[in-house]
Design a protein around this motif. Structure first.
Motif, PDB file in Angstrom:
ATOM      1  N   ARG A   5       0.848  -1.188   0.000  1.00 54.71           N
ATOM      2  CA  ARG A   5       0.000   0.000   0.000  1.00 54.71           C
ATOM      3  C   ARG A   5       0.881   1.235   0.000  1.00 54.71           C
ATOM      4  O   ARG A   5       1.901   1.292   0.695  1.00 54.71           O
ATOM      5  CB  ARG A   5      -0.900   0.034   1.239  1.00 54.71           C
ATOM      6  N   ALA A   6       0.493   2.225  -0.774  1.00 54.88           N
ATOM      7  CA  ALA A   6       1.243   3.473  -0.862  1.00 54.88           C
ATOM      8  C   ALA A   6       1.291   4.139   0.509  1.00 54.88           C
ATOM      9  O   ALA A   6       0.297   4.131   1.251  1.00 54.88           O
ATOM     10  CB  ALA A   6       0.607   4.400  -1.890  1.00 54.88           C
ATOM     11  N   LYS A   7       2.439   4.699   0.857  1.00 54.16           N
ATOM     12  CA  LYS A   7       2.589   5.392   2.142  1.00 54.16           C
ATOM     13  C   LYS A   7       1.688   6.616   2.163  1.00 54.16           C
ATOM     14  O   LYS A   7       1.481   7.282   1.163  1.00 54.16           O
ATOM     15  CB  LYS A   7       4.043   5.801   2.353  1.00 54.16           C
ATOM     16  N   GLY A   8       1.169   6.898   3.339  1.00 49.16           N
ATOM     17  CA  GLY A   8       0.329   8.070   3.519  1.00 49.16           C
ATOM     18  C   GLY A   8      -1.110   7.887   3.080  1.00 49.16           C
ATOM     19  O   GLY A   8      -1.867   8.849   3.053  1.00 49.16           O
ATOM     20  N   THR A   9      -1.537   6.673   2.756  1.00 52.54           N
ATOM     21  CA  THR A   9      -2.911   6.466   2.290  1.00 52.54           C
ATOM     22  C   THR A   9      -3.918   6.315   3.419  1.00 52.54           C
ATOM     23  O   THR A   9      -5.099   6.444   3.194  1.00 52.54           O
ATOM     24  CB  THR A   9      -3.010   5.207   1.406  1.00 52.54           C
ATOM     25  N   LYS A  10      -3.465   5.990   4.613  1.00 56.20           N
ATOM     26  CA  LYS A  10      -4.331   5.718   5.762  1.00 56.20           C
ATOM     27  C   LYS A  10      -5.215   4.493   5.539  1.00 56.20           C
ATOM     28  O   LYS A  10      -6.209   4.299   6.236  1.00 56.20           O
ATOM     29  CB  LYS A  10      -5.181   6.938   6.132  1.00 56.20           C
ATOM     30  N   LEU A  11      -4.866   3.682   4.555  1.00 62.24           N
ATOM     31  CA  LEU A  11      -5.572   2.423   4.312  1.00 62.24           C
ATOM     32  C   LEU A  11      -4.879   1.318   5.097  1.00 62.24           C
ATOM     33  O   LEU A  11      -3.691   1.423   5.408  1.00 62.24           O
ATOM     34  CB  LEU A  11      -5.556   2.084   2.821  1.00 62.24           C
ATOM     35  N   PRO A  12      -5.607   0.240   5.421  1.00 64.16           N
ATOM     36  CA  PRO A  12      -4.963  -0.870   6.129  1.00 64.16           C
ATOM     37  C   PRO A  12      -3.773  -1.415   5.335  1.00 64.16           C
ATOM     38  O   PRO A  12      -3.783  -1.421   4.101  1.00 64.16           O
ATOM     39  CB  PRO A  12      -6.067  -1.926   6.220  1.00 64.16           C
ATOM     40  N   LYS A  13      -2.763  -1.863   6.063  1.00 66.70           N
ATOM     41  CA  LYS A  13      -1.561  -2.402   5.423  1.00 66.70           C
ATOM     42  C   LYS A  13      -1.924  -3.670   4.654  1.00 66.70           C
ATOM     43  O   LYS A  13      -2.542  -4.588   5.183  1.00 66.70           O
ATOM     44  CB  LYS A  13      -0.501  -2.715   6.471  1.00 66.70           C
ATOM     45  N   VAL A  14      -1.519  -3.704   3.398  1.00 66.44           N
ATOM     46  CA  VAL A  14      -1.702  -4.867   2.546  1.00 66.44           C
ATOM     47  C   VAL A  14      -0.458  -4.992   1.684  1.00 66.44           C
ATOM     48  O   VAL A  14       0.057  -3.986   1.191  1.00 66.44           O
ATOM     49  CB  VAL A  14      -2.962  -4.732   1.650  1.00 66.44           C
ATOM     50  N   ALA A  15       0.042  -6.195   1.522  1.00 63.78           N
ATOM     51  CA  ALA A  15       1.187  -6.451   0.649  1.00 63.78           C
ATOM     52  C   ALA A  15       0.821  -7.601  -0.272  1.00 63.78           C
ATOM     53  O   ALA A  15      -0.053  -8.415   0.053  1.00 63.78           O
ATOM     54  CB  ALA A  15       2.417  -6.802   1.477  1.00 63.78           C
ATOM     55  N   GLY A  16       1.481  -7.663  -1.409  1.00 60.27           N
ATOM     56  CA  GLY A  16       1.151  -8.732  -2.342  1.00 60.27           C
ATOM     57  C   GLY A  16       2.213  -8.976  -3.376  1.00 60.27           C
ATOM     58  O   GLY A  16       3.236  -8.294  -3.420  1.00 60.27           O
ATOM     59  N   ALA A  17       1.943  -9.960  -4.202  1.00 57.75           N
ATOM     60  CA  ALA A  17       2.830 -10.307  -5.311  1.00 57.75           C
ATOM     61  C   ALA A  17       1.964 -10.811  -6.455  1.00 57.75           C
ATOM     62  O   ALA A  17       0.884 -11.360  -6.237  1.00 57.75           O
ATOM     63  CB  ALA A  17       3.829 -11.373  -4.891  1.00 57.75           C
ATOM     64  N   VAL A  18       2.465 -10.600  -7.673  1.00 62.77           N
ATOM     65  CA  VAL A  18       1.752 -11.007  -8.879  1.00 62.77           C
ATOM     66  C   VAL A  18       2.670 -11.926  -9.676  1.00 62.77           C
ATOM     67  O   VAL A  18       3.799 -11.556 -10.000  1.00 62.77           O
ATOM     68  CB  VAL A  18       1.349  -9.788  -9.735  1.00 62.77           C
ATOM     69  N   PHE A  19       2.186 -13.112  -9.971  1.00 62.73           N
ATOM     70  CA  PHE A  19       2.955 -14.100 -10.726  1.00 62.73           C
ATOM     71  C   PHE A  19       2.234 -14.404 -12.024  1.00 62.73           C
ATOM     72  O   PHE A  19       1.022 -14.630 -12.035  1.00 62.73           O
ATOM     73  CB  PHE A  19       3.120 -15.388  -9.915  1.00 62.73           C
ATOM     74  N   GLU A  20       2.990 -14.440 -13.121  1.00 66.84           N
ATOM     75  CA  GLU A  20       2.411 -14.709 -14.439  1.00 66.84           C
ATOM     76  C   GLU A  20       2.743 -16.135 -14.855  1.00 66.84           C
ATOM     77  O   GLU A  20       3.846 -16.622 -14.661  1.00 66.84           O
ATOM     78  CB  GLU A  20       2.981 -13.717 -15.459  1.00 66.84           C
ATOM     79  N   ARG A  21       1.726 -16.802 -15.403  1.00 70.20           N
ATOM     80  CA  ARG A  21       1.909 -18.146 -15.944  1.00 70.20           C
ATOM     81  C   ARG A  21       0.956 -18.305 -17.119  1.00 70.20           C
ATOM     82  O   ARG A  21      -0.248 -18.173 -16.938  1.00 70.20           O
ATOM     83  CB  ARG A  21       1.626 -19.201 -14.871  1.00 70.20           C
ATOM     84  N   SER A  22       1.510 -18.514 -18.293  1.00 69.02           N
ATOM     85  CA  SER A  22       0.723 -18.751 -19.507  1.00 69.02           C
ATOM     86  C   SER A  22      -0.266 -17.637 -19.801  1.00 69.02           C
ATOM     87  O   SER A  22      -1.409 -17.875 -20.160  1.00 69.02           O
ATOM     88  CB  SER A  22      -0.012 -20.089 -19.414  1.00 69.02           C
TER      89      SER A  22
END
Length: 158
Positions: free
Chosen positions: A132-149
C-alpha cells in the motif's frame, strides 16, 4: 467357550472394516471441515468473516473479472490476518493495483504471501511485489503477482 472364539474373528473383521472406511472418508465426516462455512474460503486457511466483509475491512476491491478466488481471514485474532488469492488477465493488473493504491515494491515476495505463493508452485522473489502506498491511511496490505501462460495470479495479505 467355542461360541466366544467365533465372535473374536468377527469382531476383529468388523473393527478392521470400520477403520478402513474411516481412513478413506470419501465425502464423509471430514469433508465438511475442508469446505468451510464461507464461499471462496480456502481449504488451507480458516475464516470467521465472509470474503466481502474481509475485503471491506481491508479496503480491497477485487476486479469483476477475478476468478479462482480463495481467501482466509480471522477477525478474531490480533492483527486480523487476511489473505486473498485470485487470477485475472495480466493486462488488468495495473488497473487493479491502481484502484487499490498498491505501489511496486521490488521483487522480494512479501512475507504476508510467501508461503501461499510457494505452495502454488511459484518461485519466491521472481515477480513484482506490491505494498500500500505510504500516507494512504488504508490498512496495510502487501502482495505479489505471478504470471503463468498469460494469466496472472495475485496474492494479497496483511
Amino acid at each position: 467357550m467355542f461360541h466366544s472364539l467365533t465372535r473374536i474373528p468377527a469382531l476383529l473383521v468388523g473393527v478392521l472394516l470400520i477403520a478402513s472406511l474411516a481412513a478413506c472418508d470419501v465425502g464423509g465426516l471430514h469433508s465438511a471441515e475442508q469446505a468451510g462455512p464461507f464461499p471462496y474460503e480456502s481449504p488451507s486457511d480458516a475464516a470467521d468473516v465472509s470474503l466481502e466483509q474481509a475485503l471491506a475491512d481491508h479496503q480491497v476491491r477485487l476486479p469483476a473479472e477475478a476468478r479462482d478466488i480463495t481467501y482466509g481471514a480471522l477477525k478474531a485474532l490480533d492483527g486480523y490476518p487476511f489473505r486473498v488469492e485470485f487470477s485475472l488477465a495480466c493486462d488488468r493488473v495495473p488497473a487493479f493495483t491502481g484502484d487499490n493504491q498498491l505501489v511496486p515494491a521490488g521483487k522480494k515476495t512479501p512475507d504476508e504471501v510467501l508461503t501461499e505463493a510457494m505452495d502454488a508452485g511459484f518461485a519466491p522473489d521472481a515477480s513484482p511485489a506490491y505494498v500500500r502506498a505510504k500516507g494512504t491511511k488504508l490498512p496495510k496490505v502487501a502482495g505479489a503477482v505471478f504470471e503463468r501462460s498469460g494469466t496472472c495470479t495475485v496474492f494479497l495479505g496483511s
